[in-house]
Design an enzyme around this catalytic site. Structure first.
Site, PDB file in Angstrom:
ATOM      1  N   GLY A 218       0.797  -1.220   0.000  1.00 31.20           N
ATOM      2  CA  GLY A 218       0.000   0.000   0.000  1.00 31.20           C
ATOM      3  C   GLY A 218       0.827   1.267   0.000  1.00 31.20           C
ATOM      4  O   GLY A 218       2.023   1.256  -0.247  1.00 31.20           O
ATOM      5  N   TYR A 219       0.133   2.395   0.303  1.00 31.80           N
ATOM      6  CA  TYR A 219       0.706   3.737   0.184  1.00 31.80           C
ATOM      7  C   TYR A 219       1.271   3.873  -1.229  1.00 31.80           C
ATOM      8  O   TYR A 219       2.451   4.146  -1.458  1.00 31.80           O
ATOM      9  CB  TYR A 219       1.766   3.996   1.257  1.00 31.80           C
ATOM     10  CG  TYR A 219       1.784   5.446   1.679  1.00 31.80           C
ATOM     11  CD1 TYR A 219       0.748   5.964   2.447  1.00 31.80           C
ATOM     12  CD2 TYR A 219       2.801   6.296   1.283  1.00 31.80           C
ATOM     13  CE1 TYR A 219       0.738   7.304   2.812  1.00 31.80           C
ATOM     14  CE2 TYR A 219       2.795   7.640   1.646  1.00 31.80           C
ATOM     15  CZ  TYR A 219       1.755   8.133   2.413  1.00 31.80           C
ATOM     16  OH  TYR A 219       1.748   9.446   2.776  1.00 31.80           O
ATOM     17  N   LEU A 220       0.366   3.693  -2.173  1.00 31.90           N
ATOM     18  CA  LEU A 220       0.736   3.462  -3.570  1.00 31.90           C
ATOM     19  C   LEU A 220       1.350   4.694  -4.226  1.00 31.90           C
ATOM     20  O   LEU A 220       0.972   5.826  -3.944  1.00 31.90           O
ATOM     21  CB  LEU A 220      -0.498   3.017  -4.353  1.00 31.90           C
ATOM     22  CG  LEU A 220      -1.191   1.763  -3.814  1.00 31.90           C
ATOM     23  CD1 LEU A 220      -2.446   1.451  -4.632  1.00 31.90           C
ATOM     24  CD2 LEU A 220      -0.247   0.562  -3.818  1.00 31.90           C
TER      25      LEU A 220
ATOM     26  N   GLY B 271       5.347   3.763  -9.038  1.00 31.23           N
ATOM     27  CA  GLY B 271       6.016   2.464  -9.205  1.00 31.23           C
ATOM     28  C   GLY B 271       4.993   1.338  -9.139  1.00 31.23           C
ATOM     29  O   GLY B 271       4.917   0.473 -10.020  1.00 31.23           O
ATOM     30  N   HIS B 272       4.178   1.354  -8.080  1.00 28.02           N
ATOM     31  CA  HIS B 272       3.117   0.343  -7.954  1.00 28.02           C
ATOM     32  C   HIS B 272       2.178   0.406  -9.156  1.00 28.02           C
ATOM     33  O   HIS B 272       1.787  -0.617  -9.718  1.00 28.02           O
ATOM     34  CB  HIS B 272       2.270   0.603  -6.703  1.00 28.02           C
ATOM     35  CG  HIS B 272       3.001   0.502  -5.402  1.00 28.02           C
ATOM     36  ND1 HIS B 272       3.192   1.592  -4.584  1.00 28.02           N
ATOM     37  CD2 HIS B 272       3.574  -0.547  -4.765  1.00 28.02           C
ATOM     38  CE1 HIS B 272       3.846   1.212  -3.490  1.00 28.02           C
ATOM     39  NE2 HIS B 272       4.091  -0.083  -3.576  1.00 28.02           N
TER      40      HIS B 272
ATOM     41  N   GLY C 103       8.413  -5.606  -8.846  1.00 29.94           N
ATOM     42  CA  GLY C 103       9.335  -4.569  -9.301  1.00 29.94           C
ATOM     43  C   GLY C 103      10.789  -4.996  -9.150  1.00 29.94           C
ATOM     44  O   GLY C 103      11.175  -5.611  -8.155  1.00 29.94           O
ATOM     45  N   GLN C 104      11.575  -4.600 -10.118  1.00 29.62           N
ATOM     46  CA  GLN C 104      13.020  -4.808 -10.086  1.00 29.62           C
ATOM     47  C   GLN C 104      13.657  -3.957  -8.982  1.00 29.62           C
ATOM     48  O   GLN C 104      14.786  -4.191  -8.574  1.00 29.62           O
ATOM     49  CB  GLN C 104      13.570  -4.451 -11.475  1.00 29.62           C
ATOM     50  CG  GLN C 104      15.044  -4.531 -11.675  1.00 29.62           C
ATOM     51  CD  GLN C 104      15.565  -5.959 -11.760  1.00 29.62           C
ATOM     52  OE1 GLN C 104      14.805  -6.909 -11.893  1.00 29.62           O
ATOM     53  NE2 GLN C 104      16.866  -6.105 -11.647  1.00 29.62           N
ATOM     54  N   LYS C 105      12.894  -2.985  -8.470  1.00 33.79           N
ATOM     55  CA  LYS C 105      13.358  -2.190  -7.330  1.00 33.79           C
ATOM     56  C   LYS C 105      13.813  -3.105  -6.195  1.00 33.79           C
ATOM     57  O   LYS C 105      14.811  -2.860  -5.546  1.00 33.79           O
ATOM     58  CB  LYS C 105      12.218  -1.277  -6.866  1.00 33.79           C
ATOM     59  CG  LYS C 105      12.331  -0.717  -5.472  1.00 33.79           C
ATOM     60  CD  LYS C 105      13.171   0.510  -5.473  1.00 33.79           C
ATOM     61  CE  LYS C 105      13.189   1.302  -4.196  1.00 33.79           C
ATOM     62  NZ  LYS C 105      12.958   0.617  -2.974  1.00 33.79           N
TER      63      LYS C 105
ATOM     64  N   ARG D 249       8.520   4.461   1.482  1.00 34.72           N
ATOM     65  CA  ARG D 249       9.317   4.948   2.620  1.00 34.72           C
ATOM     66  C   ARG D 249       9.916   6.332   2.359  1.00 34.72           C
ATOM     67  O   ARG D 249      10.409   6.959   3.303  1.00 34.72           O
ATOM     68  CB  ARG D 249      10.441   3.966   2.951  1.00 34.72           C
ATOM     69  CG  ARG D 249       9.942   2.689   3.611  1.00 34.72           C
ATOM     70  CD  ARG D 249      11.096   1.855   4.150  1.00 34.72           C
ATOM     71  NE  ARG D 249      10.623   0.784   5.012  1.00 34.72           N
ATOM     72  CZ  ARG D 249      10.480  -0.487   4.619  1.00 34.72           C
ATOM     73  NH1 ARG D 249      10.771  -0.839   3.387  1.00 34.72           N
ATOM     74  NH2 ARG D 249      10.034  -1.404   5.474  1.00 34.72           N
TER      75      ARG D 249
END
Ligand code: AMP
Length: 333
Positions: free
Chosen positions: A24-26, A29-30, A141-143, A181
């Site tokens: 969450g806290y989209l 990226g999401h 994600g590749q993150k 974050r």
């Protein structure tokens, strides 16, 4: 929505189902994962679950940012079928003891070493989500490059019939990788955090333009650049960024924050085994702390002359990139 409700909705879906697991806290990226899932499948389910078992006792589970209403609004706008937001009690009922765990170097090194138990929490919750949702495809994600590889291993080990779709890292215009974050970062910490994409830009330059194959040279150069984070990061990526250091100085602040580096890794792109010689596609992985906030970032590098992956995007805007090759900062900045 309850697990039973999710299962009932899923039963009614015909055609392929794409799952995007999130905490969450989209952010964009999401949403890039959601949009790709929408393109690939007639049905898309996004889970939002801040998974307690993947946080260590001294980590940020309690204060992890949450905004369910906003997230639901965003997902509605993307045409998602179901936002699945289970409770901790349903995901981990009393007496729960059904861990899914991947063994070996892929979970032991890097994030696994710095966050003991983290990947066990991740694989356990993802395995449970897969059982509840039964997706045809799942988007990651590749993150979180190591997480992506750990999940691939879990799917292979457990013979789960799901296609894992990797997605490129979405960045802010100045290069900072998007993350829920990032909201924790003070203005100075955020400026210091830019040392990460800049260090990755340097790594790409050394390997892909200069033809350096000695991994240790790359590690040392990246370590030096991040170590010099305070000064380097507060250089203006764009003219308006000049304002911040000036303001800080005006307030008579002491030292701007530095990044504390947890690791720099140059490893095999597939296995994440540390490399001596970069003779194949490699991942440069960084983890560092800006104040109390832990940040991770990475890039693929390929040896000079080898085909560059199609989705390899610039890390930093062109103004910022020129700083890497310009002269050192002067004291009046
Ligand atoms: P999280 O909510 O942080 O657990 O992330 C959920 C999914 O979104 C994971 O697969 C992440 O790798 C992915 N993700 C997070 N940040 C980004 C980003 N900046 N670009 C692409 N994917 C991301």
């Amino acid at each position: 929505m309850s697990v039973a409700g999710m299962r009932a909705d899923r039963k009614r879906m015909t055609g392929s189902v794409g799952l995007v697991p999130t905490m969450g806290y989209l952010h964009e990226g999401h949403l890039s994962l959601v949009r790709r899932a929408r393109e690939d499948n007639p049905h898309v389910i996004v889970s939002i679950f801040v998974n307690p078992t993947q946080f260590g006792p001294n980590e940020d589970f309690e204060r992890y940012p949450r905004d369910e209403q906003r997230d639901r609004g965003l997902l509605e706008g993307e045409g998602v079928d179901v936002a699945f937001v289970p409770s901790v009690e349903e995901m981990y009922p009393p007496g729960f003891d059904e861990w899914a765990e991947v063994q070996g170097p892929v979970t032991e090194r890097l994030e696994g070493r710095h966050r003991p138990g983290h990947f066990r929490g991740v694989t356990t919750v993802v395995a449970r989500l897969f059982r509840i949702v039964r997706p045809h495809r799942a988007y990651f994600g590749q993150k979180d490059a190591q997480q992506l590889r750990v999940i691939r291993r879990m799917v292979e080990d457990q013979h789960v019939d799901v296609e894992i779709v990797p997605m490129p890292i979405v960045r802010e215009p100045d290069g900072l990788a998007m993350s829920s974050r990032n909201v924790y970062l003070s203005t100075d910490e955020r400026a210091a955090a830019l040392a990460l994409p800049r260090a990755l830009t340097l790594a790409r330059h050394l390997v892909m333009d200069e033809g350096i194959t000695d991994a240790e040279i790359v590690r040392a150069a990246v370590t030096e650049l991040v170590g010099a984070g305070a000064e380097t990061a507060l250089l203006p990526a764009r003219p308006e960024a000049l304002v911040e250091p000036a303001l800080s100085a005006g307030k008579g602040r002491a030292e701007p924050p530095r990044l504390a580096l947890d690791y720099v890794s140059v490893s095999d792109e597939q296995t994440l085994e540390e490399l001596d010689i970069i003779d194949r596609p490699a991942l440069v992985l960084l983890a560092a702390r800006a104040g109390a906030t832990r940040l991770i970032d990475n890039t693929i590098v390929v040896p000079k002359g080898e085909p560059v992956p199609e989705d390899l995007q610039p890390l930093v805007d062109s103004d910022a990139a020129t700083l890497l090759t310009s002269s050192p900062p002067t004291s009046d900045l």
